[in-house]
Enzyme design. Structure first.
Site, short mmCIF file in Angstrom:
data_model
loop_
_atom_site.label_atom_id
_atom_site.label_comp_id
_atom_site.label_asym_id
_atom_site.label_seq_id
_atom_site.Cartn_x
_atom_site.Cartn_y
_atom_site.Cartn_z
N ASP A 93 -23.65 14.66 -35.65
CA ASP A 93 -24.80 13.87 -35.21
C ASP A 93 -24.71 12.48 -35.83
O ASP A 93 -23.79 12.19 -36.60
CB ASP A 93 -26.11 14.59 -35.57
CG ASP A 93 -26.34 14.69 -37.07
OD1 ASP A 93 -25.49 14.19 -37.84
OD2 ASP A 93 -27.34 15.27 -37.48
N SER A 94 -25.65 11.62 -35.51
CA SER A 94 -25.54 10.22 -35.92
C SER A 94 -26.13 9.95 -37.28
O SER A 94 -25.92 8.88 -37.84
CB SER A 94 -26.28 9.35 -34.90
OG SER A 94 -27.67 9.56 -35.05
N GLY A 95 -26.85 10.90 -37.82
CA GLY A 95 -27.56 10.67 -39.07
C GLY A 95 -28.90 9.99 -38.85
O GLY A 95 -29.71 9.91 -39.76
N ASP A 147 -28.77 5.94 -33.58
CA ASP A 147 -29.98 5.62 -32.82
C ASP A 147 -31.19 5.62 -33.74
O ASP A 147 -31.12 6.13 -34.85
CB ASP A 147 -30.19 6.68 -31.71
CG ASP A 147 -30.35 8.08 -32.28
OD1 ASP A 147 -29.75 8.37 -33.33
OD2 ASP A 147 -31.05 8.89 -31.67
N ASP A 266 -28.64 22.30 -29.52
CA ASP A 266 -28.42 22.66 -30.92
C ASP A 266 -29.78 22.82 -31.59
O ASP A 266 -30.75 22.20 -31.16
CB ASP A 266 -27.66 21.56 -31.67
CG ASP A 266 -28.59 20.43 -32.10
OD1 ASP A 266 -28.90 19.59 -31.26
OD2 ASP A 266 -29.04 20.44 -33.27
N CYS A 304 -28.62 45.12 -28.58
CA CYS A 304 -27.71 44.12 -29.14
C CYS A 304 -26.41 44.78 -29.60
O CYS A 304 -26.44 45.84 -30.22
CB CYS A 304 -28.39 43.41 -30.31
SG CYS A 304 -27.35 42.16 -31.09
N CYS A 306 -24.21 43.30 -31.66
CA CYS A 306 -23.67 42.63 -32.85
C CYS A 306 -23.39 43.64 -33.95
O CYS A 306 -23.91 44.76 -33.94
CB CYS A 306 -24.62 41.53 -33.33
SG CYS A 306 -25.91 42.06 -34.48
N CYS A 309 -26.54 45.14 -35.70
CA CYS A 309 -27.27 46.17 -34.96
C CYS A 309 -26.44 47.46 -34.77
O CYS A 309 -27.00 48.52 -34.56
CB CYS A 309 -27.74 45.62 -33.62
SG CYS A 309 -28.98 44.32 -33.83
N HIS A 335 -27.14 38.28 -36.75
CA HIS A 335 -27.81 38.82 -35.56
C HIS A 335 -28.41 37.71 -34.69
O HIS A 335 -28.25 37.71 -33.47
CB HIS A 335 -28.90 39.83 -35.93
CG HIS A 335 -29.81 40.11 -34.78
ND1 HIS A 335 -29.46 40.98 -33.76
CD2 HIS A 335 -31.00 39.57 -34.43
CE1 HIS A 335 -30.41 40.95 -32.85
NE2 HIS A 335 -31.35 40.11 -33.23
ZN LIG Z 1 -27.92 42.34 -33.35
#
Ligand SMILES: [Zn+2]
Length: 373
Positions: A93-95, A147, A266, A304, A306, A309, A335
Site C-alpha cells: 500500500d502507499s502508506g 494519496d 483486502d 469447512c 480447513c 475444522c 479458519h
Molecule cells: Zn474451518
C-alpha cells in the site's frame, strides 16, 4: 510487456467478472481477497500455510516496513518476498492511510506530509517520490501511489483541494517510478461526494497506471455510504485494467463489490477479528469465546474443509482462548482466512458457470449478517 489484466468471463446479469492479474512474480485469479501482512508477516500464519489454502497474493504495509526494519535493509535482504519467504505476489500500500490515521501531528503541504513515528516520535517527511522509492526498494509486485486519505466527514472545500493534491501526487509518483518489474496502481479519492469521485476518477484514469483502486472507503462511514460511493465509482474505472476496492473485507461488501466489477479486496478483518475470537461460519460470525461452546464437540463450521475444522472442536478452541494460548489465535486465523479464500473460490466458480446471482442468494440465505455471540 504483458497486459496486467486478463478477462476469463463477464457475468451477464451483473458487472461481476472473473479473470486474472498478471505480475512479474506470478499471476492470481480474481475476484481475489488479499490477506494483510502488516510488518512482513500475515499475523499468526506461515507463508506455506497461506499457499496451501490457495492464497496467491498478500498485502504489505509500506508505512510500517519503512519505519521498521526500513526499506533499505529489506532491499539488501533481497526484497520483501525474499525477506519473508513468500513466493506469491505482494501488493504494497502507499502508506497514505497509516500516515493519516496512525501518525501524530501530521502536516500536509503540496510537497508531501510531515509526520512523527508512532514507534519513537522521530520526524519524517513522505513525498510521492520517496514513497515510490520505498516501494521499489521493497520490490513488491504491485505498488500503490501515494494519496491523501481524508476523514469521511471532511467538508467539500477540503475534499476539493485534497482531490487536486492527490492527482498531482499521482502524476509525480508516476514520473518518479522506475522499477520495470513492478506494476503501479492509481487511487481514486473524493470522500463521500459523488461529483468529486467522478472528477478524481477522470483525472487518475487519465494517467496510464496498470490498475486503479477506490480509496478512502471503509474508514468508519456507514455501510450504506460505502455501497453508494462504490456503486458510483466502480463503473468509472477502465474495463481492461484490474479494479481494487481498498480496505473492504466483509462478505456483504465483497459480494456487493464483485457485482459492481471489483477484482481485488483486502482487509485486516479476518485476521484481526480471529485473534479476538470472532470466527466466520456459513451461518454468520460467531464469538468462539462464548460460554455456550464450552462443551461443544462440533467444529467451527461443519462444512469447512480447513485443517482446523478437520481436527478441533469449538470446545477445545474456546478453552485455548480462555487459557490465553497463542494457538487459539493461530487456529482462528487459519479458519477465517480459509473461509474467505473458499468464499472467493466459490464466487469465481459461480461467475464462470453463469450462476453468480444464484450463488450470492444461496450464500445470504444461510449467512446471518448480524453478528451473533
Ligand atoms: Zn474451518
Amino acid at each position: 510487456l504483458k497486459p496486467t489484466y486478463e478477462l476469463y468471463r463477464q457475468d451477464n446479469e451483473t458487472n461481476a467478472r472473473c479473470g486474472r492479474v498478471i505480475t512479474h512474480h506470478n499471476s492470481f485469479d480474481t475476484p481475489v481477497f488479499m490477506p494483510v501482512g502488516t510488518a512482513g508477516t500475515v499475523k499468526g500464519i506461515l507463508p506455506i500455510q497461506l499457499q496451501e489454502m490457495g492464497c496467491q497474493v498478500i498485502l504489505g504495509n509500506t508505512f510500517h516496513l519503512y519505519l521498521r526494519p526500513g526499506h533499505e535493509l529489506i532491499n539488501r535482504m533481497g526484497g520483501l518476498r525474499e525477506f519473508m519467504s513468500w513466493d506469491g505476489s505482494i501488493l504494497t500500500d502507499s502508506g497514505g492511510f497509516q500516515v493519516f490515521s496512525l501518525a501524530a501531528m501530521n502536516r500536509i503541504t503540496e510537497e508531501g506530509v510531515e509526520f512523527r513515528s508512532p514507534l519513537d516520535g522521530s520526524q519524517h517527511f513522505f513525498t510521492p517520490e520517496l514513497v515510490a522509492a520505498i516501494q521499489e526498494h521493497l520490490r513488491s509486485s504491485i505498488a500503490m501511489v501515494f494519496d491523501e486519505c481524508v476523514p469521511w466527514q471532511a467538508d467539500h472545500a477540503y475534499l476539493q483541494s485534497s482531490v487536486r493534491r492527490t492527482t498531482n501526487w499521482a502524476k509525480r509518483f508516476y514520473a518518479a517510478h522506475r522499477l520495470q518489474e513492478q506494476r503501479v496502481f492509481g487511487i481514486v479519492q473524493g470522500g463521500m461526494d459523488l461529483a468529486l469521485r467522478k472528477e478524481s476518477a477522470d483525472q487518475i484514469t487519465s494517467i496510464p497506471f496498470d490498475g486503479y483502486a477506490i480509496g478512502g472507503l471503509s474508514v468508519g462511514e456507514p455501510a450504506e455510504l460505502t455501497r453508494r460511493v462504490m456503486e458510483a465509482t466502480a463503473p468509472l474505472l477502465p474495463k481492461d485494467k484490474p479494479r481494487y476496492l481498498m480496505g473492504v473485507g466483509s462478505p456483504e461488501l465483497i459480494f456487493e463489490g464483485v457485482s459492481q466489477g471489483i477484482d481485488m479486496f483486502d482487509c485486516v478483518l479476518p485476521t484481526r477479528s480471529g485473534r479476538h475470537g470472532t470466527v466466520f461460519t456459513r451461518g454468520g460470525k460467531i464469538n468462539i469465546k462464548a460460554a455456550r461452546y464450552k462443551e461443544s464437540q462440533d467444529p467451527i463450521d461443519p462444512l469447512c474443509r480447513c485443517t482446523v475444522c478437520q481436527n478441533f472442536t469449538k470446545g477445545y478452541i474456546r478453552h485455548l482462548f480462555a487459557a490465553g494460548e497463542i494457538t487459539a489465535m493461530v487456529l482462528a486465523t487459519i479458519h477465517n482466512l480459509w473461509f474467505l479464500m473458499q468464499m472467493m473460490r466459490d464466487i469465481r466458480q459461480a461467475i464462470m458457470e453463469d450462476s453468480f446471482n444464484e450463488m450470492r442468494k444461496a450464500f445470504f440465505d444461510q449467512y446471518e449478517t448480524v453478528s451473533v455471540s
